[in-house]
Design a protein around this motif. Structure first.
Motif, PDB file in Angstrom:
ATOM      1  N   HIS A 225      94.996  22.319  -7.332  1.00 45.55           N
ATOM      2  CA  HIS A 225      95.031  21.713  -5.754  1.00 45.55           C
ATOM      3  C   HIS A 225      94.756  22.231  -4.460  1.00 45.55           C
ATOM      4  N   PHE A 226      95.765  23.277  -4.982  1.00 44.26           N
ATOM      5  CA  PHE A 226      95.605  24.481  -4.020  1.00 44.26           C
ATOM      6  C   PHE A 226      93.937  24.806  -3.059  1.00 44.26           C
ATOM      7  N   MET A 227      93.841  26.011  -5.002  1.00 51.98           N
ATOM      8  CA  MET A 227      92.382  26.327  -4.998  1.00 51.98           C
ATOM      9  C   MET A 227      91.387  25.288  -3.707  1.00 51.98           C
ATOM     10  N   ARG A 228      91.229  24.835  -4.708  1.00 53.08           N
ATOM     11  CA  ARG A 228      89.702  23.795  -4.610  1.00 53.08           C
ATOM     12  C   ARG A 228      89.307  23.200  -2.946  1.00 53.08           C
ATOM     13  N   ASN A 229      90.650  23.319  -2.212  1.00 54.03           N
ATOM     14  CA  ASN A 229      90.675  23.358  -0.609  1.00 54.03           C
ATOM     15  C   ASN A 229      90.422  24.375  -0.180  1.00 54.03           C
ATOM     16  N   GLN A 230      90.324  25.745  -0.330  1.00 55.97           N
ATOM     17  CA  GLN A 230      90.215  26.981   0.378  1.00 55.97           C
ATOM     18  C   GLN A 230      89.503  27.391   0.730  1.00 55.97           C
ATOM     19  N   ASP A 231      87.611  26.643   0.745  1.00 51.17           N
ATOM     20  CA  ASP A 231      86.642  26.245   1.157  1.00 51.17           C
ATOM     21  C   ASP A 231      86.447  25.807   2.132  1.00 51.17           C
ATOM     22  N   ARG A 232      87.618  25.153   2.410  1.00 52.99           N
ATOM     23  CA  ARG A 232      87.635  23.975   3.345  1.00 52.99           C
ATOM     24  C   ARG A 232      87.733  23.905   4.654  1.00 52.99           C
ATOM     25  N   PRO A 233      87.362  23.416   6.671  1.00 45.50           N
ATOM     26  CA  PRO A 233      87.907  24.232   7.709  1.00 45.50           C
ATOM     27  C   PRO A 233      88.716  23.430   7.737  1.00 45.50           C
ATOM     28  N   ASP A 234      90.093  24.786   8.462  1.00 40.63           N
ATOM     29  CA  ASP A 234      91.296  23.788   8.619  1.00 40.63           C
ATOM     30  C   ASP A 234      91.483  21.792   9.166  1.00 40.63           C
ATOM     31  N   LYS A 235      89.912  21.850  10.324  1.00 39.96           N
ATOM     32  CA  LYS A 235      89.968  21.025  10.361  1.00 39.96           C
ATOM     33  C   LYS A 235      88.995  19.665   9.621  1.00 39.96           C
ATOM     34  N   ALA A 236      88.981  18.221   9.858  1.00 43.08           N
ATOM     35  CA  ALA A 236      88.348  17.700   9.643  1.00 43.08           C
ATOM     36  C   ALA A 236      86.738  18.034  10.073  1.00 43.08           C
ATOM     37  N   PHE A 237      85.324  17.593   9.003  1.00 37.99           N
ATOM     38  CA  PHE A 237      84.225  18.169   9.503  1.00 37.99           C
ATOM     39  C   PHE A 237      83.505  17.543   9.296  1.00 37.99           C
ATOM     40  N   THR A 238      82.543  17.538   9.757  1.00 39.16           N
ATOM     41  CA  THR A 238      81.035  16.579   9.766  1.00 39.16           C
ATOM     42  C   THR A 238      80.139  17.146   8.629  1.00 39.16           C
ATOM     43  N   THR A 239      79.944  16.756   7.383  1.00 36.97           N
ATOM     44  CA  THR A 239      78.722  17.265   6.179  1.00 36.97           C
ATOM     45  C   THR A 239      77.475  17.024   6.835  1.00 36.97           C
ATOM     46  N   ARG A 241      75.386  16.133   5.555  1.00 40.45           N
ATOM     47  CA  ARG A 241      74.371  14.871   4.547  1.00 40.45           C
ATOM     48  C   ARG A 241      74.886  13.123   5.789  1.00 40.45           C
ATOM     49  N   ALA A 242      76.293  13.700   6.946  1.00 40.01           N
ATOM     50  CA  ALA A 242      76.166  12.668   7.681  1.00 40.01           C
ATOM     51  C   ALA A 242      75.007  12.628   8.995  1.00 40.01           C
ATOM     52  N   GLN A 243      75.058  11.549   9.473  1.00 44.48           N
ATOM     53  CA  GLN A 243      74.055  11.880  10.599  1.00 44.48           C
ATOM     54  C   GLN A 243      74.389  11.643  11.735  1.00 44.48           C
ATOM     55  N   LYS A 244      76.043  11.153  11.341  1.00 46.19           N
ATOM     56  CA  LYS A 244      77.221  11.346  12.932  1.00 46.19           C
ATOM     57  C   LYS A 244      78.104  12.055  13.100  1.00 46.19           C
ATOM     58  N   THR A 245      77.937  12.586  14.399  1.00 44.27           N
ATOM     59  CA  THR A 245      79.389  14.183  14.436  1.00 44.27           C
ATOM     60  C   THR A 245      80.330  12.284  14.923  1.00 44.27           C
ATOM     61  N   GLY A 246      81.770  13.099  14.683  1.00 47.39           N
ATOM     62  CA  GLY A 246      82.807  12.501  14.874  1.00 47.39           C
ATOM     63  C   GLY A 246      83.750  11.927  13.294  1.00 47.39           C
ATOM     64  N   LYS A 247      84.927  11.760  13.689  1.00 46.90           N
ATOM     65  CA  LYS A 247      85.849  12.061  12.907  1.00 46.90           C
ATOM     66  C   LYS A 247      85.768  10.756  12.316  1.00 46.90           C
ATOM     67  N   ALA A 248      85.189   9.585  12.346  1.00 49.56           N
ATOM     68  CA  ALA A 248      84.580   8.071  11.988  1.00 49.56           C
ATOM     69  C   ALA A 248      83.964   8.685  10.837  1.00 49.56           C
ATOM     70  N   ASN A 249      82.919   9.403  10.812  1.00 50.13           N
ATOM     71  CA  ASN A 249      82.105  10.015   9.591  1.00 50.13           C
ATOM     72  C   ASN A 249      82.457  10.818   8.609  1.00 50.13           C
ATOM     73  N   ALA A 250      83.286  11.453   9.017  1.00 50.83           N
ATOM     74  CA  ALA A 250      83.660  12.912   8.585  1.00 50.83           C
ATOM     75  C   ALA A 250      84.330  12.579   7.039  1.00 50.83           C
ATOM     76  N   ALA A 251      83.955  14.232   7.014  1.00 48.73           N
ATOM     77  CA  ALA A 251      85.209  14.693   5.661  1.00 48.73           C
ATOM     78  C   ALA A 251      86.496  15.972   6.006  1.00 48.73           C
ATOM     79  N   SER A 252      87.439  15.544   5.258  1.00 41.41           N
ATOM     80  CA  SER A 252      88.689  15.677   5.639  1.00 41.41           C
ATOM     81  C   SER A 252      88.552  17.456   5.923  1.00 41.41           C
ATOM     82  N   GLY A 253      89.534  17.671   5.958  1.00 39.42           N
ATOM     83  CA  GLY A 253      90.158  19.555   6.448  1.00 39.42           C
ATOM     84  C   GLY A 253      90.873  19.758   5.092  1.00 39.42           C
TER      85      GLY A 253
END
Length: 522
Positions: A225-239, A241-253
Motif C-alpha cells: 500500500h505504501f510501495m505502490r505509491n512511491q512512484d507518484r509525485p507528492d502532489k496531485a498531477f495531471t496524467t 491522458r488528461a486534456q486539461k490541467t488543474g486539480k479538476a482533472n488530476a490524479a492524486s499524488g
DNA sequence: GGGCCCGCAGGG
DNA sequence: CCCTGCGGGCCC
C-alpha cells in the motif's frame, strides 16, 4: 530480514527458509530435538564450538520466536488452517505422510489440492470472512492438544500414531517407564522415546493460527500500500491522458500513510512513516485529493468510502452548514444513491426520492451494526455551483435541500471526528453500560486518537473553547438567509419542485424511520 | 456567479 | 468492464 520466521531443515534436509540443501558442515543439530538447522539462516547462530555442541534450536530454547511475517492476513491464516485441517482429516494418509504434507505446506510448497481449493474459492467470488476465522483456534483446541495437560502443546512432539504432546509432558511420561502412546496405546518407537523431536511444523502452525487470531482486527500494514505509491509525485498531477490541467482533472499524488483502503478507525503513528504521528483529529487539507493522500477519506468524489459487504471506513460532509441535524457533536448523514442534476455530470438518469440500503449506504449500515468507527471529514469550503441550494441540491432527498452551504472562513477539509455510527433504524452495536453514550473504542478497534494540540482546533471557527467547562464546543452557525428554490431549467423545474416539497414535508423523524438518514454519534 | 465539462478511482 | 460519485476549473 532480521524479522523472518525461523525454520529448520525439512525431512529432505532442505532448509525450509532459504530452500537450499546445506552441506552437513553448514548445518547444526539441536541438542534436544536433534533437528538440523541451516546455520546461515539462523538469526542467532552459536558463536563458539562449545556452544554449538550444546546448542538449542529456537523451538527448544523456549525463547519466543521472532516476529512472524507481517504480510499474513486473516485470510491467509484461515486458508492455512483449513489446509492443515484437510490434511489431518485425510484418512488415506499415514501419519508420516500427514507430517510430511504439513511440513511441505508450511515450507511454502503449494499442493495441487491447495490450488484447486483456491480456484474454487475464487469462483465463489470475493468473500469477506474475517469473522469465520474466530474459530481458528478451535482446531487447535481439539485434536492437536496435548493429551496430558489438555493445552496447546508447548514444544510439541508428535508420535508416529499422530498424537501430540508437550515435550515436557512426554518426557515425564517416558520417565515413568511408559512406552505406549498415552492416547491410543500404540507403541512408541525407542528412538522417539530417547530422542523426542519437536514437531516444528506444528509449532509454526500454532504460532500462525494464534497470530491470525490475535491480528484479526489489527492486521499489520501491507507494505504494498505504501510501495505502490512511491512512484507518484507528492502532489496531485495531471496524467498524459488528461486534456486539461488543474486539480479538476488530476490524479492524486502519493498516499503518505500505509493503511490499507479497508482500514477502520484512526490512522496511528506507525502507519505514518512520513511524520510518525498519525493522522489526528483536527488536521486540515486543501481538497479531497489531499484527504485521500493522508488516508482520511480515499474516494476522490464519493462521499462514503466503503464496501457493502464489509463496512464503511469514512464519510465526507461537504459544508460546515447550519443545520438542525448537524450539531458538531453529532449529525445526520444521508446516504448516497440519488441523482445529481446539477452541472452536467451524468444527465440521462431518472431520479428517485427514496434511497436504498445498497452499495455505500449498505456499507455505512454495516458499520452501524458492527460498531466500527467511521472517519469523518468535514468540508469547510464555501460551496457553490453544483451544490448550490437553489439548485435543489440532491433534490432526491440524498441531501437536505433546504440548507445552504456557508462560508465559515476556513478553506479546506478537516478530520473532524472518528465516529461510531448509529443508523436510527438499526440497534446500536454497543450498550450504554459498556461504553456510555460516547463509545471510545470497541473490541478489536484501536483506541481513538484525538488531537491534543488545541491550537490546531482553535483555527476553526466552528469550535469554541469553553473556559468554564475547559473543553471545546461546537459553535452553532448563524441561520441562513432563505433563498428562492428552483433550477431555472424548464425541463427539471417540475420534478425538482415536487421533490423539494416532498423533502421538506418529510420530517427528520420520518426520514430516520425510513432509513433515509444516518444518525451519527461519537 | 454558476453551468458545463472533464477525468480519476473504486465498487460491483 | 462499466458506471457512479458531497471535485474542481474554466468559460459563458
Amino acid at each position: 530480514m532480521a524479522h523472518d520466521i525461523q525454520l529448520p531443515c525439512n525431512l529432505d534436509e532442505q532448509c525450509m527458509r532459504c530452500k537450499v540443501k546445506p552441506r552437513p558442515e553448514e548445518t547444526i543439530t539441536c541438542s534436544t530435538c536433534v533437528t538440523p538447522w541451516h546455520v546461515a539462516c539462523l538469526t542467532k547462530p552459536p558463536e563458539t564450538l562449545a556452544s554449538s555442541l550444546s546448542w538449542l534450536c529456537p523451538d527448544c530454547s523456549g525463547v519466543d520466536g521472532p516476529a512472524l511475517p507481517s504480510g499474513g492476513t486473516a485470510g491467509d491464516g484461515g486458508d492455512l488452517v483449513a489446509a492443515i485441517r484437510a490434511i489431518e482429516a485425510d484418512e488415506k494418509l499415514t501419519d508420516k505422510e500427514k507430517a510430511r504434507k504439513r511440513q511441505e505446506l508450511l515450507s511454502g510448497k503449494v499442493e495441487e489440492e491447495m490450488k484447486e481449493n483456491e480456484n474454487e474459492k475464487k469462483s465463489k467470488g470475493k468473500e469477506r470472512e474475517r469473522e469465520s476465522d474466530s474459530d481458528v483456534l478451535d482446531l487447535l483446541d481439539g485434536s492437536l492438544n496435548c493429551s496430558f495437560c489438555m493445552q496447546l502443546p508447548e514444544r510439541p512432539v508428535t508420535t508416529p500414531c499422530g498424537h501430540n504432546f508437550c515435550l515436557k509432558c512426554f518426557q515425564k511420561w517416558i520417565g515413568q517407564g511408559k512406552r505406549t502412546c498415552a492416547k491410543c496405546r500404540h507403541i512408541i518407537p525407542p528412538k522417539m522415546a530417547s530422542q523426542p523431536r519437536i514437531n516444528s511444523a506444528l509449532v509454526t502452525a500454532i504460532r500462525m493460527a494464534k497470530l491470525s487470531k490475535s491480528n484479526l482486527a489489527a492486521v499489520p500494514t501491507k507494505v504494498y500500500h505504501f510501495m505502490r505509491n512511491q512512484d507518484r509525485p507528492d502532489k496531485a498531477f495531471t496524467t498524459e491522458r488528461a486534456q486539461k490541467t488543474g486539480k479538476a482533472n488530476a490524479a492524486s499524488g502519493k498516499i503518505f500513510v500505509t493503511i490499507p483502503p479497508d482500514h477502520f478507525g484512526p490512522i496511528p503513528a506507525e502507519n505514518d512513516p512520513e511524520r510518525n504521528q498519525g493522522v489526528l483529529v483536527g488536521e486540515c487539507w486543501e481538497d479531497r485529493l489531499e484527504c485521500r493522500q493522508w488516508g482520511a477519506h480515499f474516494p476522490h468524489v464519493a462521499g462514503i468510502a466503503g464496501q457493502s459487504n464489509y463496512g464503511s471506513q469514512s464519510v465526507a460532509l461537504s459544508g460546515g452548514y447550519e443545520d438542525d441535524e448537524d450539531h458538531g457533536e453529532w449529525f445526520l448523514y444521508t446516504g448516497s444513491g440519488g441523482r445529481d442534476l446539477s452541472g452536467n455530470k451524468r444527465t440521462n438518469k431518472e431520479q428517485s426520492f427514496d434511497q436504498k440500503f445498497e452499495k455505500m449506504n449498505e456499507a455505512l449500515r454495516v458499520s452501524c451494526k458492527k460498531g466500527y468507527p467511521v472517519r469523518v471529514v468535514r468540508s469547510h469550503k464555501e460551496k457553490r455551483s453544483s451544490y448550490a441550494p437553489e439548485k435543489g441540491v440532491r433534490y432526491d432527498g440524498v441531501y437536505r435541500i433546504e440548507k445552504c452551504w456557508r462560508k465559515i472562513g476556513i478553506q479546506g477539509f478537516k478530520v473532524c471526528r472518528y465516529l461510531f455510527v448509529r443508523c436510527d433504524n438499526e440497534p446500536a452495536p454497543w450498550t450504554s453500560d459498556e461504553f456510555g453514550d460516547r463509545p471510545r473504542s470497541l473490541p478489536g478497534i484501536p483506541e481513538l486518537k484525538m488531537a491534543t494540540d488545541v491550537t490546531e482546533r482553535k483555527e476553526s471557527p466552528a469550535w469554541d473553547f469553553d473556559e468554564e467547562d475547559s473543553r471545546w464546543k461546537w459553535k452553532k452557525p448563524p441561520p441562513l438567509s432563505k433563498k428562492p428554490i428552483g433550477t431555472g431549467k424548464p425541463e427539471d423545474g417540475k420534478k425538482v419542485r415536487r421533490a423539494i416539497r416532498q423533502a421538506q414535508n418529510t420530517s427528520v423523524r420520518e426520514k430516520l424511520l425510513k432509513g433515509l438518514l444516518f444518525l451519527c454519534l461519537y
